[in-house]
Design a protein around this motif. Structure first.
Motif, PDB file in Angstrom:
ATOM      1  N   TYR A  44      32.482  38.477  56.354  1.00  0.00           N
ATOM      2  CA  TYR A  44      32.497  39.458  55.413  1.00  0.00           C
ATOM      3  C   TYR A  44      32.547  38.935  53.845  1.00  0.00           C
ATOM      4  O   TYR A  44      33.227  38.026  53.688  1.00  0.00           O
ATOM      5  CB  TYR A  44      33.447  40.564  55.340  1.00  0.00           C
ATOM      6  N   GLY A  45      31.504  39.216  53.170  1.00  0.00           N
ATOM      7  CA  GLY A  45      31.289  38.838  51.956  1.00  0.00           C
ATOM      8  C   GLY A  45      31.082  40.219  50.813  1.00  0.00           C
ATOM      9  O   GLY A  45      30.441  40.838  50.947  1.00  0.00           O
ATOM     10  N   SER A  46      31.492  39.641  49.647  1.00  0.00           N
ATOM     11  CA  SER A  46      31.102  40.554  48.695  1.00  0.00           C
ATOM     12  C   SER A  46      30.995  39.816  47.059  1.00  0.00           C
ATOM     13  O   SER A  46      31.825  38.821  47.185  1.00  0.00           O
ATOM     14  CB  SER A  46      32.133  41.858  48.336  1.00  0.00           C
ATOM     15  N   SER A  47      30.118  40.378  46.111  1.00  0.00           N
ATOM     16  CA  SER A  47      29.838  39.467  44.982  1.00  0.00           C
ATOM     17  C   SER A  47      30.131  40.415  44.200  1.00  0.00           C
ATOM     18  O   SER A  47      29.232  41.447  44.103  1.00  0.00           O
ATOM     19  CB  SER A  47      28.738  38.768  44.927  1.00  0.00           C
ATOM     20  N   THR A  48      30.532  40.302  42.951  1.00  0.00           N
ATOM     21  CA  THR A  48      30.363  41.153  41.686  1.00  0.00           C
ATOM     22  C   THR A  48      29.643  40.433  40.540  1.00  0.00           C
ATOM     23  O   THR A  48      29.801  39.122  40.125  1.00  0.00           O
ATOM     24  CB  THR A  48      31.826  41.723  41.216  1.00  0.00           C
ATOM     25  N   ASN A  57      32.667  37.652  40.500  1.00  0.00           N
ATOM     26  CA  ASN A  57      33.771  37.475  41.265  1.00  0.00           C
ATOM     27  C   ASN A  57      32.916  37.183  42.760  1.00  0.00           C
ATOM     28  O   ASN A  57      31.940  37.926  43.083  1.00  0.00           O
ATOM     29  CB  ASN A  57      34.503  38.840  41.794  1.00  0.00           C
ATOM     30  N   ASP A  58      33.305  36.217  43.517  1.00  0.00           N
ATOM     31  CA  ASP A  58      32.555  36.071  44.786  1.00  0.00           C
ATOM     32  C   ASP A  58      33.720  35.772  45.855  1.00  0.00           C
ATOM     33  O   ASP A  58      34.519  34.997  45.744  1.00  0.00           O
ATOM     34  CB  ASP A  58      31.802  34.703  44.858  1.00  0.00           C
ATOM     35  N   PHE A  87      34.715  35.776  50.164  1.00  0.00           N
ATOM     36  CA  PHE A  87      34.300  35.814  51.757  1.00  0.00           C
ATOM     37  C   PHE A  87      35.656  35.905  52.583  1.00  0.00           C
ATOM     38  O   PHE A  87      36.773  35.288  52.163  1.00  0.00           O
ATOM     39  CB  PHE A  87      33.575  34.588  51.978  1.00  0.00           C
TER      40      PHE A  87
END
Length: 180
Positions: free
Chosen positions: A87-91, A99-100, A102
């Protein structure tokens, strides 16, 4: 006219001569799918102490480092066989990454794995090497189902025969890497 008499029979003979080759190739491919060889998957797991010079003499901390390396090896084995969910998310703000993040997720069970070696290296790292034999029936099942169904429909079968001989052996190897 004579060109047709020569060319047409030559083409017919050529086409008839090539037909069994195509059938032979398909039979060979089918045989390869049904007669899969077992694969041995080998992984390493690592653990360490908090303070190498002080904790090396503490038996409890040495056992905890050894247990950590064993659990890491099981996790690595599950990742190799069943895969990992990531799962990953980046701002992003004004085209600049803020913000990165995982996260990885492994939910599996492994049976039939055997411990090949446990090595304690001079720098305080404890390495556990484990291997698992993937039987042909497991590989055949994996090839028939989707990635999401592998976990539920294709459990790892117990190895056949007596694989318990030599479950644990310590090698005099001071290397963190093994060739597969």
């Amino acid at each position: 006219m004579t060109l047709r008499r020569i060319l047409i029979p030559a083409l017919v003979v050529t086409m008839i001569g090539c037909a069994p080759v195509g059938q032979h190739r398909n039979a060979s491919a089918d045989r390869q799918q049904t007669e899969l060889d077992p694969i041995t998957v080998r992984v390493s797991g690592f653990g360490t102490y908090e303070q190498v010079s002080k904790d090396r003499l503490n038996t409890r901390k040495r056992l905890l480092a050894r247990r950590a390396s064993q659990l890491d090896a099981y996790r690595n084995l599950a990742e190799r066989v069943y895969g990992t969910v990531i799962y990953g998310s980046s701002t992003v703000n004004d085209f600049v990454l803020q913000n990165d993040m995982f996260r990885t997720y492994v939910d599996s069970y492994i049976r039939g794995a055997k411990m090949v070696a446990v090595n304690e290296h001079s720098d305080g790292v404890v390495e556990t090497v484990m291997e698992l034999k993937l039987e042909p029936r497991f590989r055949a099942c994996v090839s028939r189902v989707t990635d999401r169904e592998v976990q539920d429909l294709c459990p790892i079968p117990m190895p056949r025969g007596n694989d318990s001989a030599g479950d644990f052996q310590s090698r005099g190897v001071d290397s963190l890497y093994y060739l597969e």
